[in-house]
Scaffold this motif. Structure first.
Motif, PDB file in Angstrom:
ATOM      1  N   ALA A  57     -20.776  -4.027 -55.020  1.00  0.00           N
ATOM      2  CA  ALA A  57     -20.049  -2.818 -55.389  1.00  0.00           C
ATOM      3  C   ALA A  57     -18.539  -3.027 -55.397  1.00  0.00           C
ATOM      4  CB  ALA A  57     -20.413  -1.682 -54.449  1.00  0.00           C
ATOM      5  N   ASP A  58     -18.075  -4.090 -54.734  1.00  0.00           N
ATOM      6  CA  ASP A  58     -16.641  -4.370 -54.714  1.00  0.00           C
ATOM      7  C   ASP A  58     -16.164  -5.077 -55.983  1.00  0.00           C
ATOM      8  OD1 ASP A  58     -18.160  -6.582 -53.963  1.00  0.00           O
ATOM      9  OD2 ASP A  58     -16.485  -7.486 -52.869  1.00  0.00           O
ATOM     10  N   GLU A  59     -17.093  -5.469 -56.846  1.00  0.00           N
ATOM     11  CA  GLU A  59     -16.727  -6.126 -58.107  1.00  0.00           C
ATOM     12  C   GLU A  59     -17.038  -5.199 -59.273  1.00  0.00           C
ATOM     13  OE1 GLU A  59     -17.274 -10.291 -58.899  1.00  0.00           O
ATOM     14  OE2 GLU A  59     -18.260 -10.498 -56.963  1.00  0.00           O
ATOM     15  N   ALA A  60     -16.241  -5.310 -60.304  1.00  0.00           N
ATOM     16  CA  ALA A  60     -16.457  -4.508 -61.512  1.00  0.00           C
ATOM     17  C   ALA A  60     -17.755  -4.949 -62.192  1.00  0.00           C
ATOM     18  CB  ALA A  60     -15.287  -4.682 -62.464  1.00  0.00           C
ATOM     19  N   PRO A  61     -18.504  -4.011 -62.753  1.00  0.00           N
ATOM     20  CA  PRO A  61     -19.730  -4.381 -63.457  1.00  0.00           C
ATOM     21  C   PRO A  61     -19.481  -5.428 -64.550  1.00  0.00           C
ATOM     22  CG  PRO A  61     -19.617  -2.009 -63.214  1.00  0.00           C
ATOM     23  CD  PRO A  61     -18.310  -2.554 -62.737  1.00  0.00           C
ATOM     24  N   THR A  62     -18.349  -5.312 -65.229  1.00  0.00           N
ATOM     25  CA  THR A  62     -18.030  -6.268 -66.294  1.00  0.00           C
ATOM     26  C   THR A  62     -17.943  -7.688 -65.753  1.00  0.00           C
ATOM     27  OG1 THR A  62     -16.852  -4.573 -67.509  1.00  0.00           O
ATOM     28  CG2 THR A  62     -16.363  -6.836 -68.089  1.00  0.00           C
ATOM     29  N   THR A  63     -17.384  -7.854 -64.572  1.00  0.00           N
ATOM     30  CA  THR A  63     -17.266  -9.181 -63.968  1.00  0.00           C
ATOM     31  C   THR A  63     -18.647  -9.788 -63.733  1.00  0.00           C
ATOM     32  OG1 THR A  63     -15.234  -8.493 -62.875  1.00  0.00           O
ATOM     33  CG2 THR A  63     -16.322 -10.451 -62.000  1.00  0.00           C
ATOM     34  N   ILE A  64     -19.538  -8.994 -63.181  1.00  0.00           N
ATOM     35  CA  ILE A  64     -20.899  -9.475 -62.906  1.00  0.00           C
ATOM     36  C   ILE A  64     -21.629  -9.779 -64.214  1.00  0.00           C
ATOM     37  CG2 ILE A  64     -23.130  -8.857 -61.881  1.00  0.00           C
ATOM     38  CD1 ILE A  64     -20.928  -9.338 -59.806  1.00  0.00           C
ATOM     39  N   ILE A  65     -21.528  -8.872 -65.170  1.00  0.00           N
ATOM     40  CA  ILE A  65     -22.222  -9.068 -66.448  1.00  0.00           C
ATOM     41  C   ILE A  65     -21.684 -10.315 -67.145  1.00  0.00           C
ATOM     42  CG2 ILE A  65     -22.706  -8.056 -68.716  1.00  0.00           C
ATOM     43  CD1 ILE A  65     -24.071  -6.666 -66.257  1.00  0.00           C
ATOM     44  N   ARG A  66     -20.379 -10.492 -67.169  1.00  0.00           N
ATOM     45  CA  ARG A  66     -19.800 -11.688 -67.804  1.00  0.00           C
ATOM     46  C   ARG A  66     -20.265 -12.965 -67.123  1.00  0.00           C
ATOM     47  NH1 ARG A  66     -14.220  -9.043 -68.967  1.00  0.00           N
ATOM     48  NH2 ARG A  66     -14.569  -8.482 -71.136  1.00  0.00           N
ATOM     49  N   ARG A  67     -20.491 -12.895 -65.838  1.00  0.00           N
ATOM     50  CA  ARG A  67     -20.910 -14.078 -65.090  1.00  0.00           C
ATOM     51  C   ARG A  67     -22.377 -14.418 -65.347  1.00  0.00           C
ATOM     52  NH1 ARG A  67     -19.825 -12.932 -59.362  1.00  0.00           N
ATOM     53  NH2 ARG A  67     -17.678 -13.049 -60.074  1.00  0.00           N
ATOM     54  N   TYR A  68     -23.236 -13.410 -65.420  1.00  0.00           N
ATOM     55  CA  TYR A  68     -24.674 -13.672 -65.456  1.00  0.00           C
ATOM     56  C   TYR A  68     -25.351 -13.505 -66.813  1.00  0.00           C
ATOM     57  CZ  TYR A  68     -24.423 -14.097 -60.452  1.00  0.00           C
ATOM     58  OH  TYR A  68     -24.108 -14.519 -59.189  1.00  0.00           O
TER      59      TYR A  68
END
Length: 161
Positions: A57-68
């Motif tokens: 929750a401390d990371e933006a959804p975009t960051t996670i999506i871009r990573r995975y």
């Protein structure tokens, strides 16, 4: 041409015979197929749990999506390739199996769901990535996880039907 007739024809092709008769090919392809599903489902798990607001929750959804998301697409490509090889090797085992077709429908649905709910996040600006997620996005994230789990179960049950 019926699916059964196509399967019988495919079984007799030199490519199918070569895959079946080379001792190491099917176990190797199956191992790669299983590793790819692990990468795909692992990436989907992290991405969808973030979209549901449960994880990272401390990371933006975009960051996670871009990573995975790239890992998901690569794993899906490998899954399709290895799955095609397994179908060519033993078409009667898959093409006449209702569980196989259920699995394919679930993969297609999960793929479309991912395109609809995750791909647009790659185009958003960081200011648009706050912790609030709509109920629809959260529901889609849980649905996506359920679909990928159903794909795994269907894949396992193909051998038993």
């Amino acid at each position: 041409m019926s699916v059964q007739a196509f399967g019988q024809w495919l079984y007799t092709t030199p490519a199918a015979a070569a895959i079946r008769e080379t001792v190491w090919v099917i176990p190797t392809v199956q191992a790669i197929h299983i590793l790819s599903i692990a990468v795909l489902v692992g990436s989907a798990l992290v991405s969808n749990l973030r979209l549901a607001g449960v994880f990272a929750a401390d990371e933006a959804p975009t960051t996670i999506i871009r990573r995975y998301l790239p890992w998901m697409w690569c794993a899906l490509a490998v899954l399709l390739l290895t799955g095609l090889l397994l179908i060519v090797a033993e078409p009667g085992r898959t093409l006449n199996n209702a569980v196989f077709w259920t699995k394919m429908a679930l993969v297609l649905f999960a793929f479309v769901l991912t395109l609809v709910f995750q791909k647009p996040l790659l185009n958003r600006q960081s200011a648009d990535n706050g912790p609030d997620r709509s109920t629809m996005t959260k529901s889609a994230a849980w649905l996506s996880l359920g679909l990928w789990l159903a794909v795994i179960f269907c894949g396992r049950f193909i051998a038993y039907t």
